[in-house]
Every structure is written in C-alpha cells, then in structure tokens.
Design a protein around this motif. Structure first.
Motif, PDB file in Angstrom:
ATOM      1  N   UNK A   1       0.821  -1.208   0.000  1.00 35.58           N
ATOM      2  CA  UNK A   1       0.000   0.000   0.000  1.00 35.58           C
ATOM      3  C   UNK A   1       0.857   1.261   0.000  1.00 35.58           C
ATOM      4  N   UNK A   2       0.405   2.241  -0.775  1.00 36.74           N
ATOM      5  CA  UNK A   2       1.016   3.562  -0.816  1.00 36.74           C
ATOM      6  C   UNK A   2      -0.089   4.608  -0.668  1.00 36.74           C
ATOM      7  N   UNK A   3       0.240   5.698   0.008  1.00 37.85           N
ATOM      8  CA  UNK A   3      -0.681   6.832   0.098  1.00 37.85           C
ATOM      9  C   UNK A   3       0.052   8.057  -0.434  1.00 37.85           C
ATOM     10  N   UNK A   4      -0.545   8.713  -1.407  1.00 37.41           N
ATOM     11  CA  UNK A   4       0.034   9.913  -2.002  1.00 37.41           C
ATOM     12  C   UNK A   4      -0.695  11.117  -1.413  1.00 37.41           C
ATOM     13  N   UNK A   5       0.067  12.039  -0.842  1.00 39.65           N
ATOM     14  CA  UNK A   5      -0.519  13.204  -0.169  1.00 39.65           C
ATOM     15  C   UNK A   5       0.006  14.470  -0.837  1.00 39.65           C
ATOM     16  N   UNK A   6      -0.881  15.407  -1.115  1.00 44.07           N
ATOM     17  CA  UNK A   6      -0.487  16.687  -1.693  1.00 44.07           C
ATOM     18  C   UNK A   6      -1.513  17.738  -1.311  1.00 44.07           C
ATOM     19  N   UNK A   7      -1.076  18.979  -1.315  1.00 45.66           N
ATOM     20  CA  UNK A   7      -2.026  20.065  -1.094  1.00 45.66           C
ATOM     21  C   UNK A   7      -3.013  20.140  -2.248  1.00 45.66           C
TER      22      UNK A   7
ATOM     23  N   UNK B   1      -3.085   2.122  -4.013  1.00 42.60           N
ATOM     24  CA  UNK B   1      -2.580   3.493  -3.967  1.00 42.60           C
ATOM     25  C   UNK B   1      -3.743   4.422  -3.659  1.00 42.60           C
ATOM     26  N   UNK B   2      -3.664   5.112  -2.518  1.00 41.04           N
ATOM     27  CA  UNK B   2      -4.692   6.079  -2.124  1.00 41.04           C
ATOM     28  C   UNK B   2      -4.176   7.498  -2.316  1.00 41.04           C
ATOM     29  N   UNK B   3      -5.083   8.420  -2.577  1.00 36.18           N
ATOM     30  CA  UNK B   3      -4.750   9.824  -2.717  1.00 36.18           C
ATOM     31  C   UNK B   3      -5.450  10.628  -1.638  1.00 36.18           C
ATOM     32  N   UNK B   4      -4.701  11.503  -0.978  1.00 36.20           N
ATOM     33  CA  UNK B   4      -5.274  12.417   0.013  1.00 36.20           C
ATOM     34  C   UNK B   4      -4.811  13.823  -0.373  1.00 36.20           C
ATOM     35  N   UNK B   5      -5.724  14.671  -0.771  1.00 36.62           N
ATOM     36  CA  UNK B   5      -5.388  16.021  -1.182  1.00 36.62           C
ATOM     37  C   UNK B   5      -6.383  17.006  -0.592  1.00 36.62           C
ATOM     38  N   UNK B   6      -5.964  18.265  -0.520  1.00 30.78           N
ATOM     39  CA  UNK B   6      -6.864  19.306  -0.022  1.00 30.78           C
ATOM     40  C   UNK B   6      -7.779  19.816  -1.127  1.00 30.78           C
ATOM     41  N   UNK B   7      -7.283  19.871  -2.360  1.00 33.82           N
ATOM     42  CA  UNK B   7      -8.088  20.343  -3.483  1.00 33.82           C
ATOM     43  C   UNK B   7      -7.588  19.668  -4.740  1.00 33.82           C
ATOM     44  N   UNK B   8      -8.441  19.620  -5.758  1.00 32.64           N
ATOM     45  CA  UNK B   8      -8.091  18.967  -7.013  1.00 32.64           C
ATOM     46  C   UNK B   8      -8.586  19.802  -8.179  1.00 32.64           C
ATOM     47  N   UNK B   9      -7.903  19.668  -9.288  1.00 33.25           N
ATOM     48  CA  UNK B   9      -8.286  20.363 -10.508  1.00 33.25           C
ATOM     49  C   UNK B   9      -7.269  20.055 -11.582  1.00 33.25           C
ATOM     50  N   UNK B  10      -7.232  20.867 -12.611  1.00 28.07           N
ATOM     51  CA  UNK B  10      -6.241  20.729 -13.666  1.00 28.07           C
ATOM     52  C   UNK B  10      -5.749  22.107 -14.075  1.00 28.07           C
ATOM     53  N   UNK B  11      -4.595  22.109 -14.722  1.00 26.18           N
ATOM     54  CA  UNK B  11      -4.048  23.338 -15.278  1.00 26.18           C
ATOM     55  C   UNK B  11      -4.230  23.281 -16.782  1.00 26.18           C
TER      56      UNK B  11
END
Length: 887
Positions: free
Chosen positions: A190-196, A219-229
């Motif tokens: 297991x991996x957890x990817x964390x980003x703002x 693989x889990x993702x934990x982020x404060x906000x998501x979007x695209x550029x």
C-alpha cells in the motif's frame, strides 16, 4: 458565503494568478478553493513555463506559521483516519525536497506515531545513499535518500504503508519514479500519495491507476483540493519569451552591483537546540525526536522573543518601511489569506496611543523548512497580539518577480549560496520579502550553512538588512550521523582462468564469484518484475542468449569488416587518455561492456608505448550507483587521481550521469576522494563525454553477443541477500559456454590491425586534442522526445544506439525498433534479431543514432506470445490489482 471566504475576498479581491492567466492563457480548472490555495508565476526553467505558487506552503509566500503547519497536520490526520491507528503506526512518511520537506514533516505530525524522512539534494559525509530518483521538471532534478537507519524505508515490511508527500501533484511522474525505485528495494502492499493540490490531467490519472494495477498495490490519494491546469499550445516558448522580456525591463531584481555591508544590528540568537534531535528529516526523524522537540520549543521561542525585544529599534511613524519607504505598501502580503486580524484589528494600546503590532518574518533555508516552521508556530503563540508572525523560506528555484497585485511573486532578493553546495556556487532567492514591511526577520539556517558567505557583504543577511530594521540569526546544529566504519580487510580481485577466459594479466575483476548461484530467469518474467517495481534489473540475470548459426556468421563477418574501424577508435581513445591522464593511468572498465574495450586499450598502450597498464573491471548499477567496496580497494592500491573509467559506448548518457552522482555520493559519505568521474569510451554517439575514439554510431561486434565476447562473465548482480556492505558486487563465470567463447578471438582480430591504423590514429588524436569536445547531450534530448512522442513517458525504456538496441533484443522484451532511414550494414544483425523476435522495425528521419530500441512499455507477460515473440499492437496492462483510490 462563509465568514472566512468573506474576509478573504475583502482582503484580496485580485487573484494572484491573473497576470499569468491573461498573458499566457493558463487557467486553473476545478473547485473554488484552488484560487484561494494557488497563485501563478513564471519559472526561469526550460522544462516548464508556469509555477503554481502555494499560499499555505510557506515557501514563496510569507504566511502565518500556524496556517502552514495546520495545512500539513490536517492532511496527516486524514491519512491516519484512512489507515486506522494501528496501520498508521507502521507507516513511513517520505517528503520531497526542496519544497515539501516541511509539509511532509507536518503530515507525519498529523499521523502522530510515524517516522519521517525527506529526500535531499545535499550529499552528506558519512551517509551512503539508500536510493534515489529523478524529478524531471524540477530546476534541480536528482533526489538522494540518506537515512541513518538503512531499515527505515523498509518500515514494518510489505504490510507497512509508505506515505509520499509533495506540495503539488502535477503530472505524477515524480511519484511514479519514486515508487518504482523504492518498490524495487522494499515491495509493499500500500502507498498513500498526499499533496495540497492534485492538478493531474485525466491521462496522468490513468497512468497512476495502471501503474498501481501493474505492481499489485493499493494506492490512495489524500489532497486538499483537485483540478487541472489548462495550458494552451506553445505556452512554454511564450512563457520563456515573456520572462526574457520582463527581466530586460526589471534589472533591479539582480543583486546590487556594490555589495551591501552586513549591518551591526544583525544579532545571533542562541537557541539551545535539544541535544540529539535532528534539524529535519534528511536522515530520519522519529516520534521520540518529535516529543523532545515539542518540549523544547517554548523555551527557544522565549529566547527569540527576548532578542526581538532587546534589539527592537524605536518605532516611530516611519519605522518598518520597505526599501521604498512606504510602510503600508505590502505587495507580498496582499494575497496572504489570513492577515486581516493583524492588520487593523489586532492593534495594541501603548500609553494612550494606538500602534500596530510588529511584523516578524521567520525565514527558513531551502530544505530546512520544518525547524524554522515550528520555531515560528511557537513564536506566534508566544507573542500573541503583540506581533504578526509570518514564515517563508529561501529557495534554489529561479522565478520571475513582477510587482503586480495579480502576480504571486511580487519581489525577489538574490544572494549567493552559502552552504558550499555540492553542485557548486550559484544564486539563491527569497521571494515576497523585500518591500513587505517586516520590522524584523529571524533567519534560521543549519550550521552547515553558517559560513562566511552568509555573513559577507551581498550575502543573505546583508540583503535582508536592506528591507528590515532588525535581523536575527538562529542556527540549528546540522545533524551528523555516525560514519560507517571501514572494513578491516577488503576482498581481492578475481582473475582468469579461475574467473573469466581472459589471461590473468589482462583484467582483475572487482567482483565476487556467484557462479554456483541460480540467478537466471526467463526474459519475460524479468521484464514484468522490473517494470512492475517488484525487482531491480540487477537482482537477476537473463538466460544467456545462444546465437543461431546465421547470427554467429553475421558476427564473424561484422568483426572482419569493422576490425580496423574499432582498432582506430581504440588507438584514438587510448592516445587521448595517455596525453591527458598519463603517464601511467589505471584503467577501470565498467563491467561488462567496458571490459573488452579496457583490455584493448591496455594492449594498445603495451604495443605502441611498452606500457603495462593496470586494468580492472568494476560494477555500476543504474539507480544503485557504483560498487563502493571496489572503489575503496582501488584507493588502497592506487592513486584515485590515476583512475580512468572505461566503457564501450554511450547511449543516452544514463551511466555517465550515474557515475558522476555515485562518485560524488561516495566522497560525501567519507570515501577516499580524488576519483575523476569522466568516462573514456570507444564510441560516443550520444555526445555525453569528452574522451572518446569516435562519435559515430556503428556496429561494435562486442555488442552483438553477451558473455561469450566478454570473457564468459555475466552482467553484474546486486542483491541484498548475496552482496553485503563490504562485499564486491557479484558476477557469474559461465565455464560451460567455453565452446562458444569468442572473447579472445575478438581481441586478437582487432589488435592485429593496430599497425595498419597507427598513422590514422596519430592524426585523429592530434585533431581531437585540439578540438572542442564538450558534451552536447544531443542523444539525451532525442531520447526525451522519443519517450513522449511514442507515449512511453519513461526514458529508461528508450535505448539508443546500435549497442543498446542489441541489448534490448537480447535481454529485454522489445516493443519496436526505430532505424535511421538509409542506415546500412551496421544494422544487419539488428534486423535479423528483430525478425527472430517478431519486432517491427520502423524507418524514421532525424535520428541522431543509427537505431533506437524501445522496450515494451507497461510490460506484462501478455505482451508476448507463448513463443516469446512480440504481440503486435499497443501496450497491454495487466488486469487485477488494486485501483487508485481518492480519499
């Protein structure tokens, strides 16, 4: 609308990304919080035009320390809730240098019981790298992992979770490179990817999903906000042009032409940092370290507060101005989201009159983000309403500064590096500090960076003093792990005929004999394990290819045709080495492709000059570095300055880079100094080195075969259960293939042409010694282009040049071959091997190499049929495995 949103809208009605958005068409697409979290600026970087500037990271934008630490701590609490308390205790948190070292540490705080480690770009004496990876878009790309405890990355074994923390998740390439490298060392479930913020495109998201399925991990993702550029076509070129235009208009962002002296009011603060607590996570930071630091923070904040009070100048109406004298012009703070309580509402009454609280900046230093952040949070609590405390750090990254409310980087201070960096001197930066109205700046550095350059005129302290009334310097002791003890006895080289079919004086192998160990695996199984991250390529060996009669005949014909050409290149590179590194260089071949070349160079030196040069073969492994035990042996028996590393040819230059990084890390870890990482090669089609026999990409017959042209020695092996810390890397001697051995036939055939080419060698050497031989890295650029054009997104799967393409066809699972249109006899064996394996050969133009081999991307055993021939079509991905989850 929430109270916070109303307040932020009042404080900052102009988004700090407007300037870039209007000029380049860059847009953030996603939730409303993206605009609160991010602004935009322009990089001075040839790989990416824009920079996402975080308002809560504390790197480029001064922010309340409590907000910065709270952003990471909250993410850590979410990871803890996702994993559960028991699994959270077994987790290991890894943060990325430079920008996410403090964020990752705060995430580890939120998990409470997890140890923490961050990558670094600073080699440290006494600590050998436990791994590394590349960050392709970064200003400085190479990351080292230097844990003091080598078992830290293993955590609780496969059941433990690795938590990877970065400030932004832009393409996912860095995370993929990291997981691929670390999964090869310590596979886990297991991996957890964390980003703002998660700003990946849909295609990037699909790549991570597919990768997770390939390695069979969750693989889990934990982020404060998501979007695209959203990036319009041509944005990189337009961005570079815009940077050039703006910098031409604003020369004031450069250092002052006359160095500013360090003022007398720079005050050193004795922190009394707790003994035994590391300055950060470069070598690991445990829960016990966290407890000790928390207990010491209030007293350290008290010392800083006392120094601030003692050195505070008389604060009249005009004090605390920026360089332009305008106290209320605070460009860097216009987009600081939570500043209003300290501006207009938090005023203090002093003997009947109202005065604004002091503005204090705690300024960290590059990777040293967590220690100054926690000092800032403690100081913020200690001073309360008496002062507004902000936090940011200096950085290596060059960013354009534009004094506009709609641009995230309003001002820039430039100063020389002051920590004797391994990559040499250079400029460093502090953003949004100048003109921000700070009454005092507390500069926090580690003791490694407390050098004369820090205190020199024009250094960081002097530049800060131009923009504030008080500068304090707080030095955190750099944590130094205990150096690794040298072994009492080093192993001795192996020699023929007991190990290899070469004569004993031709080469000494700095390897250990693993001939009796079963290491071979079918090619398809190895490829799946390598690409899935389940194993490193050096942990096993391919089954030795036995050439068909047609292929053996092709080798013999090629040798007869090219012997003089090879002899000419051997003579040219040897004469160049003797002229520049003589009079008695020690030849050290990179096993195994370099070994026949090293033997031939030794023969040339003896034939033409009567020199009996020492010659050894040493192991270097991509992603793992060079054999440190072998380097110590060489240093104990020869002057390191005499050592010349030898290889067969260059492809894209990966081993050239690997060797330079490995030598640097070896010396930084306390190994003997003086080795020159430059490689001498027979052929340099990639333009990667300055010492070569030719830069043509032609057929070198020794590349056509494996062990049977290399003294019957396998490629080198590095596996933890077989190679200890004081052992040489391993290799096998295939005695059973003696009947097929052509190693000495190859050497004798080439050496027989030495006299024929002597005059040509003299002319070529004279011409080369007078020429500009600086590496062009043309090949690396071509490889990066091919990787993207063919949707591979991994330069390790693109193997350029005749030699590397041959290896792809013999040892890996090939996908397709790119051949330069019109390439002639040098590719006959390539076409034969491709036909035997069912691999298409595609004719292309504008190729700097004769050919390029593409390894099957995202390989599974479904990529080949039962007969081992390539399956036509795309790049299948294995079914099953855990999907990527967002939490």
């Amino acid at each position: 609308m929430s109270e916070r949103a109303t307040r932020e809208e009042t404080v900052n009605v102009v988004w700090s990304g407007n300037w870039v958005a209007e000029r380049l068409g860059v847009a953030l697409e996603g939730g409303d919080e993206l605009g609160d979290l991010l602004g935009l600026a322009l990089r001075r970087n040839p790989k990416r035009a824009h920079l996402l500037v975080s308002n809560v990271l504390g790197k480029h934008v001064p922010q309340l320390p409590s907000v910065v630490h709270g952003a990471g701590y909250e993410l850590g609490e979410r990871v803890r809730a996702l994993l559960g308390p028991q699994e959270a205790r077994r987790a290991v948190v890894l943060g990325y240098a430079e920008t996410a070292t403090g964020l990752g540490h705060a995430v580890a705080d939120g998990l409470r019981d997890a140890p923490y480690l961050h990558s670094t770009r600073r080699p440290v004496a006494g600590v050998a790298p436990a791994g590394g990876f590349e960050e392709s878009h970064s200003h400085a790309t190479s990351h080292l992992l230097l844990p003091e405890d080598r078992d830290l990355l293993a955590g609780g074994g496969p059941a433990s979770t690795l938590v990877l923390v970065d400030d932004e998740f832009s393409t996912g390439n860095t995370v993929l490179n990291t997981v691929r490298a670390l999964h090869a060392l310590h596979p886990r479930e297991r991996y957890v990817i964390v980003a703002l913020v998660d700003m990946r495109s849909p295609a990037d998201r699909d790549r991570l999903t597919a990768f997770a399925a390939e390695i069979g991990a969750r693989v889990d993702l934990v982020t404060r906000a998501a979007g695209t550029v959203a990036l319009p076509d041509g944005v990189l070129e337009r961005g570079q042009a815009l940077v050039a235009e703006q910098e031409a208009r604003a020369p004031a962002s450069a250092p002052p032409s006359v160095p500013v002296p360090v003022p007398a009011h720079v005050t050193r603060v004795a922190l009394d940092w707790p003994a035994g607590v590391p300055d950060g996570g470069r070598h690991g930071f445990t829960p016990d370290h966290r407890t000790a630091l928390e207990a010491a923070l209030p007293a350290m904040a008290e010392r800083i507060a006392t120094a601030l009070d003692a050195g505070a100048p008389d604060r009249g109406d005009d004090h605390g101005q920026g360089a332009d004298g305008d106290r209320d012009r605070i460009p860097a703070a216009e987009h600081d989201r939570d500043r209003s309580p300290a501006r207009g509402q938090g005023r203090v009454r002093d003997q009947g009159r109202v005065r604004a609280p002091r503005r204090v900046l705690v300024l960290g230093f590059e990777e040293l983000m967590y220690a100054p952040l926690r000092l800032g949070t403690a100081l913020e609590e200690r001073l309360g309403a008496r002062a507004e405390v902000r936090y940011s750090t200096t950085t290596r990254s060059p960013v354009l500064a534009v004094d506009d409310p709609g641009y995230a980087i309003r001002t820039r201070l430039v100063f020389p590096a002051h920590d004797d960096p391994a990559d040499g001197p250079g400029d460093r930066y502090a953003y949004n500090v100048a003109g921000a109205g700070f009454d005092a700046v507390v500069a926090v550095v580690d003791s490694t960076a407390d050098t004369p350059a820090l205190h020199a005129p024009g250094g960081l302290l002097a530049r800060l003093a131009e923009h504030t009334g008080q500068v304090l310097l707080a030095v955190v002791p750099s944590y130094t792990p205990t150096p690794v003890q040298e072994p009492a006895v080093l192993p001795e080289p192996l020699r023929g005929p007991d190990f290899s079919s070469y004569a004993p004086d031709e080469v000494g192998w700095l390897l250990q004999d693993l001939s009796d160990t079963e290491l071979e695996a079918p090619t398809e199984e190895r490829e799946e394990a390598i690409q899935s991250g389940g194993a490193h390529y050096a942990e096993s060996l391919p089954v030795e290819y036995q050439p068909s009669p047609a292929y053996q005949a092709l080798f013999t014909a090629a040798l007869e045709t090219s012997a003089a050409r090879i002899a000419r290149a051997v003579g040219t590179v040897t004469e160049t080495v003797l002229a520049e590194r003589g009079p008695r260089p020690v030849l050290v071949s990179l096993a195994r492709a370099g070994t026949p070349v090293g033997v031939l160079m030794r023969r040339w030196a003896r034939h033409r000059h009567g020199l009996d040069l020492p010659h050894y073969a040493i192991s270097i492994v991509r992603g793992r570095g060079i054999d440190a035990t072998a380097l110590r042996w060489l240093a104990a028996h020869h002057d390191p300055a005499d050592v010349v590393f030898v290889d067969g040819w260059t492809g894209k230059g990966a081993i050239t880079r690997e060797l330079a990084a490995a030598i640097e890390a070896f010396e930084a870890s306390g190994g003997p100094a003086g080795f020159d990482p430059e490689i001498a090669v027979l052929a340099d089609p990639g333009g990667c080195v300055r010492t070569y026999g030719t830069r043509e990409d032609f057929l070198i017959p020794s590349a056509c075969l494996n062990s049977t042209v290399s003294g019957l020695i396998s490629r080198t092996v590095l596996r933890a259960d077989l190679v200890g810390p004081d052992d040489f890397h391993g290799g096998k001697f295939y005695r059973e293939l003696a009947a097929s051995d052509v190693s000495n036939h190859f050497l004798d055939t080439v050496a027989a042409r030495f006299d024929d080419v002597a005059a040509e060698v003299d002319d070529a050497t004279k011409e080369l010694l007078a020429a500009d031989r600086a590496p062009t890295w043309e090949g690396w650029a071509a490889v990066e282009r091919i990787s993207e054009e063919y949707g591979i997104h991994d330069v390790n799967l693109v193997k350029p040049g005749v030699g590397e393409t041959t290896r792809v066809l013999l040892r890996r699972v090939p996908w397709k071959i790119l051949a330069r249109r019109g390439a002639g006899p040098d590719l006959e064996h390539i076409r034969l091997l491709a036909e035997q394996r069912g691999v298409p050969v595609e004719e292309v133009d504008d190729l700097p190499y004769s050919c390029v081999g593409l390894i099957h991307p995202r390989f599974t055993r479904g990529a080949t049929g039962a007969d081992g021939r390539a399956v036509a079509g795309g790049s299948p991905v294995a079914d099953g495995g855990e999907a990527v989850r967002e939490a």
